[in-house]
Design an enzyme around this catalytic site. Structure first.
Site, PDB file in Angstrom:
ATOM      1  N   ARG A   5      -4.590   4.634   2.865  1.00  0.00           N
ATOM      2  CA  ARG A   5      -5.102   4.058   1.734  1.00  0.00           C
ATOM      3  C   ARG A   5      -4.719   2.910   1.660  1.00  0.00           C
ATOM      4  O   ARG A   5      -5.350   1.851   1.308  1.00  0.00           O
ATOM      5  CB  ARG A   5      -4.569   4.981   0.453  1.00  0.00           C
ATOM      6  CG  ARG A   5      -5.162   6.237   0.385  1.00  0.00           C
ATOM      7  CD  ARG A   5      -4.559   7.072  -0.759  1.00  0.00           C
ATOM      8  NE  ARG A   5      -3.076   7.319  -0.636  1.00  0.00           N
ATOM      9  CZ  ARG A   5      -2.529   7.792  -1.369  1.00  0.00           C
ATOM     10  NH1 ARG A   5      -2.797   8.150  -2.810  1.00  0.00           N
ATOM     11  NH2 ARG A   5      -1.071   8.223  -1.273  1.00  0.00           N
ATOM     12  N   ASP A  25      -4.834   2.826  14.728  1.00  0.00           N
ATOM     13  CA  ASP A  25      -4.710   3.843  14.061  1.00  0.00           C
ATOM     14  C   ASP A  25      -5.294   5.066  14.800  1.00  0.00           C
ATOM     15  O   ASP A  25      -6.313   5.405  14.625  1.00  0.00           O
ATOM     16  CB  ASP A  25      -5.062   4.251  12.520  1.00  0.00           C
ATOM     17  CG  ASP A  25      -4.345   5.289  11.747  1.00  0.00           C
ATOM     18  OD1 ASP A  25      -3.936   6.102  12.446  1.00  0.00           O
ATOM     19  OD2 ASP A  25      -4.336   5.274  10.591  1.00  0.00           O
ATOM     20  N   ARG A  54       8.252   0.696   5.475  1.00  0.00           N
ATOM     21  CA  ARG A  54       9.577   1.090   5.185  1.00  0.00           C
ATOM     22  C   ARG A  54      10.361   0.220   6.383  1.00  0.00           C
ATOM     23  O   ARG A  54       9.683  -0.095   7.526  1.00  0.00           O
ATOM     24  CB  ARG A  54       9.862   2.618   5.671  1.00  0.00           C
ATOM     25  CG  ARG A  54       9.255   3.684   4.362  1.00  0.00           C
ATOM     26  CD  ARG A  54      10.150   3.289   3.071  1.00  0.00           C
ATOM     27  NE  ARG A  54       9.987   4.214   2.108  1.00  0.00           N
ATOM     28  CZ  ARG A  54       9.271   4.110   1.135  1.00  0.00           C
ATOM     29  NH1 ARG A  54       8.411   2.952   1.325  1.00  0.00           N
ATOM     30  NH2 ARG A  54       8.766   4.869   0.288  1.00  0.00           N
ATOM     31  N   ASP A 100       9.429  -6.305   2.378  1.00  0.00           N
ATOM     32  CA  ASP A 100       9.516  -5.741   0.968  1.00  0.00           C
ATOM     33  C   ASP A 100      10.599  -4.676   1.109  1.00  0.00           C
ATOM     34  O   ASP A 100      11.182  -4.080   0.265  1.00  0.00           O
ATOM     35  CB  ASP A 100       8.424  -5.424   0.440  1.00  0.00           C
ATOM     36  CG  ASP A 100       8.452  -4.971  -1.050  1.00  0.00           C
ATOM     37  OD1 ASP A 100       9.233  -5.616  -1.931  1.00  0.00           O
ATOM     38  OD2 ASP A 100       8.068  -3.844  -1.585  1.00  0.00           O
ATOM     39  N   GLU A 152      18.197   1.014   2.970  1.00  0.00           N
ATOM     40  CA  GLU A 152      18.189   0.301   1.823  1.00  0.00           C
ATOM     41  C   GLU A 152      18.955   0.657   0.512  1.00  0.00           C
ATOM     42  O   GLU A 152      19.360   0.294  -0.167  1.00  0.00           O
ATOM     43  CB  GLU A 152      16.789  -0.420   1.171  1.00  0.00           C
ATOM     44  CG  GLU A 152      15.722   0.569   0.778  1.00  0.00           C
ATOM     45  CD  GLU A 152      14.600  -0.422   0.636  1.00  0.00           C
ATOM     46  OE1 GLU A 152      13.868  -0.290  -0.488  1.00  0.00           O
ATOM     47  OE2 GLU A 152      13.700  -0.773   1.414  1.00  0.00           O
ATOM     48  N   HIS A 187      12.036  -4.779  -2.565  1.00  0.00           N
ATOM     49  CA  HIS A 187      11.081  -3.521  -2.477  1.00  0.00           C
ATOM     50  C   HIS A 187      10.204  -3.499  -4.182  1.00  0.00           C
ATOM     51  O   HIS A 187      10.362  -2.265  -4.516  1.00  0.00           O
ATOM     52  CB  HIS A 187      12.091  -2.337  -2.198  1.00  0.00           C
ATOM     53  CG  HIS A 187      10.883  -1.040  -2.145  1.00  0.00           C
ATOM     54  ND1 HIS A 187      11.548  -0.057  -1.130  1.00  0.00           N
ATOM     55  CD2 HIS A 187       9.820  -0.798  -2.018  1.00  0.00           C
ATOM     56  CE1 HIS A 187      10.806   0.709  -0.787  1.00  0.00           C
ATOM     57  NE2 HIS A 187       9.729   0.406  -1.334  1.00  0.00           N
ATOM     58  N   ILE A 188       9.533  -4.453  -4.243  1.00  0.00           N
ATOM     59  CA  ILE A 188       8.852  -4.582  -5.532  1.00  0.00           C
ATOM     60  C   ILE A 188       7.364  -4.264  -5.450  1.00  0.00           C
ATOM     61  O   ILE A 188       6.542  -4.392  -6.218  1.00  0.00           O
ATOM     62  CB  ILE A 188       9.079  -5.990  -5.876  1.00  0.00           C
ATOM     63  CG1 ILE A 188       8.767  -7.116  -5.068  1.00  0.00           C
ATOM     64  CG2 ILE A 188      10.542  -6.141  -6.666  1.00  0.00           C
ATOM     65  CD1 ILE A 188       8.740  -8.437  -5.680  1.00  0.00           C
TER      66      ILE A 188
END
Length: 213
Positions: A53, A73, A131, A155, A160, A185-186
């Site tokens: 997605r 992919d 990640r 990010d 973390e 990580h926003i």
């Protein structure tokens, strides 16, 4: 979902156009564009690893600015004729920007390692809103040090939750602002995304209690 893809786009624009160092330069009293000459997306090839997605959204956003889009992919079939589905090797060597949109699995953990990095362009921009664990952070540091025109916009960092204060990789990123743009990580942290998430959780709870009266 869309908020994270939007953040990946924001990281890409900020890095390609050197927005943060340019702003800081003006704050320091300078007015010189030469150190901040950037790249134009309509002339770039953007490689997207992971066509779920988020990958699909990022591809659509990037294509709207005129970029050529490559997709890797092995588990998805790309039906959009505006994109080209390619092998990992072709994507790595052909892309000016590479954006990561994969889950953490045994297969993807430290997937971006020395072997993959060495196939990339010496001035590549790598974007990570997935990640930190999919990056071999030591290999990333070596790659950036050996390729001063390459950049990493992220990010996330590895481990973390438990290691955000003492992360050697985070500290290295902070000390190398010309090559690294890092946010805490926003990606999903918009008011709209939070409302959607909370309302969905409330709906699931309501359905659970309704079924189990």
């Amino acid at each position: 979902i869309s908020s994270t893809a939007e953040h990946a786009i924001a990281l890409m624009f900020s890095s390609l156009r050197n927005i943060i160092p340019a702003v800081n330069s003006v704050k320091d009293g300078q007015w010189n564009y030469i150190p901040f000459i950037g790249r134009q997306i309509s002339h770039l090839t953007i490689g997207i690893i992971g066509y779920g997605r988020l990958g699909k959204l990022f591809a659509r956003y990037s294509r709207s600015f005129g970029a050529d889009i490559l997709i890797y992919d092995p588990y998805k079939k790309v039906k959009n004729k505006n994109y080209k589905q390619v092998s990992s090797s072709i994507l790595l060597k052909s892309s000016d920007v590479i954006s990561l949109h994969v889950h953490v699995t045994k297969e993807t953990t430290k997937m971006i390692n020395q072997n993959w990095l060495n196939k990339m362009k010496s001035n590549v921009l790598i974007i990570n809103t997935s990640r930190g664990e999919i990056i071999n952070e030591n290999d990333m540091i070596s790659f950036l040090e050996n390729n001063p025109h390459s950049k990493y916009a992220t990010d996330v960092i590895s481990n973390e939750v438990k290691n955000k204060k003492d992360s050697a990789f985070k500290n290295w990123c902070i000390s190398n602002p010309k090559q690294v743009l890092i946010t805490p990580h926003i990606g999903g942290m918009t008011r709209e995304a939070q409302e959607i998430a909370y309302n969905h959780a409330a709906k699931m709870l309501q359905e659970f209690f309704t079924k189990n009266k």
